[in-house]
Design an enzyme around this catalytic site. Structure first.
Site, PDB file in Angstrom:
ATOM      1  N   ASP A   1       0.845  -1.193   0.000  1.00  0.00           N
ATOM      2  CA  ASP A   1       0.000   0.000   0.000  1.00  0.00           C
ATOM      3  C   ASP A   1       0.885   1.249   0.000  1.00  0.00           C
ATOM      4  O   ASP A   1       2.042   1.202   0.440  1.00  0.00           O
ATOM      5  CB  ASP A   1      -0.887   0.032   1.254  1.00  0.00           C
ATOM      6  CG  ASP A   1      -1.840  -1.140   1.301  1.00  0.00           C
ATOM      7  OD1 ASP A   1      -2.130  -1.725   0.234  1.00  0.00           O
ATOM      8  OD2 ASP A   1      -2.288  -1.478   2.411  1.00  0.00           O
TER       9      ASP A   1
HETATM   10  N1  URA Z   1      -1.265  -6.006   3.728  1.00  0.00           N
HETATM   11  C1  URA Z   1      -1.753  -4.747   3.781  1.00  0.00           C
HETATM   12  O1  URA Z   1      -2.787  -4.483   4.380  1.00  0.00           O
HETATM   13  N2  URA Z   1      -1.053  -3.782   3.145  1.00  0.00           N
HETATM   14  C2  URA Z   1       0.098  -4.010   2.492  1.00  0.00           C
HETATM   15  O2  URA Z   1       0.690  -3.079   1.949  1.00  0.00           O
HETATM   16  C3  URA Z   1       0.596  -5.319   2.443  1.00  0.00           C
HETATM   17  C4  URA Z   1      -0.109  -6.302   3.067  1.00  0.00           C
END
Ligand code: URA
Length: 254
Positions: free
Chosen positions: A102
């Protein structure tokens, strides 16, 4: 074959255009800028990059990036800054991130041009473990910790696959969660399913590859031979035998 002829035959431009690219220093051969149009090229051995694009034979390269908050894990975006901007100094334009973190997630991001390895690392069938460090808003109960481990309903067709929960520092609500899947916002959604918010998230490992904690956020380095070999082995790919063989493209399609 002469470098200018090689580039013309590879469709990089007319003879005069490619000569211009070479003279302007926009062409590298085996990682070095080459300004001699007549430089001899061994077609299956030399790696030629013209204006950031690999031509013909392509050497596989692997970098570990400590992704900072605020960057998209994408190769391009019209509005937001992407992790590609952090790897500009490599001079390569054939890199891509292996999987997505993310925008606000930090930590280990493998950047490569090796599509075969990337595909294998991300394949659900291979269930490659990824460990995340999550700072939580509250402490999940022991029963909720078991639920995280056994599998949870996060609104997908199936429960999440078995995972491993541990505390890195319980007093600071720093939890470690190891998952083998890669669903959208998976870690955040898993904790949300047990009424915990993730205040910050950092990926610490992917398979055998561990985040180099000496890398500042935004910094990157090439993987060591051992790190590359570990990932190749993990995903059932052939590990090059010796130093010369390592220069060859062992498994990816030309
Ligand atoms: N899980 C999440 O919620 N975000 C990420 O960036 C990676 C795994």
């Amino acid at each position: 074959m002469r470098l200018d002829k090689y580039l013309t035959q590879a469709g990089m431009g007319s003879r005069s255009q490619v000569k211009e690219y070479i003279r302007k220093g926009q062409v590298t051969v085996d990682g070095q800028t080459e300004t001699d149009c007549g430089r001899h090229i061994e077609e299956m051995c030399c790696e030629v990059i013209c204006r950031g694009q690999a031509v013909g034979f392509q050497k596989m390269v692997y970098f570990m990036l400590n992704k900072p908050d605020g960057y998209l894990s994408a190769t391009s975006d019209e509005r937001e800054q992407t992790v590609m901007e952090l790897l500009k100094d490599t001079g390569r334009r054939d890199l891509f991130p292996v999987g997505r973190l993310d925008k606000d997630t930090e930590g280990l991001l493998l950047m490569t041009n090796d599509g075969v390895l990337a595909h294998r690392l991300l394949s659900p069938a291979r269930a490659v473990p990824k460990q995340y460090l999550a700072v939580l808003s509250r402490e999940p109960s022991p029963e909720q910790q078991k639920m995280l481990e056994r599998g949870l309903d996060i609104g997908e067709a199936k429960l999440t696959a078995p995972a491993v929960f541990a505390w890195r520092d319980k007093a600071r609500l720093e939890a470690l969660l190891t998952i083998t899947e890669g669903k959208y916002h998976q870690v955040k959604r898993m904790f949300a399913a047990v009424d915990c918010r993730v205040l910050s998230l950092r990926r610490l490992s992917m398979g055998t590859l561990l985040l180099d904690e000496s890398l500042a956020p935004g910094a990157y380095r090439p993987l060591s031979t051992e790190e590359v070999d570990g990932l190749l082995r993990l995903t059932g790919l052939k590990v090059p035998a010796g130093p010369e063989a390592k220069e060859e493209n062992q498994h990816a399609a030309k």
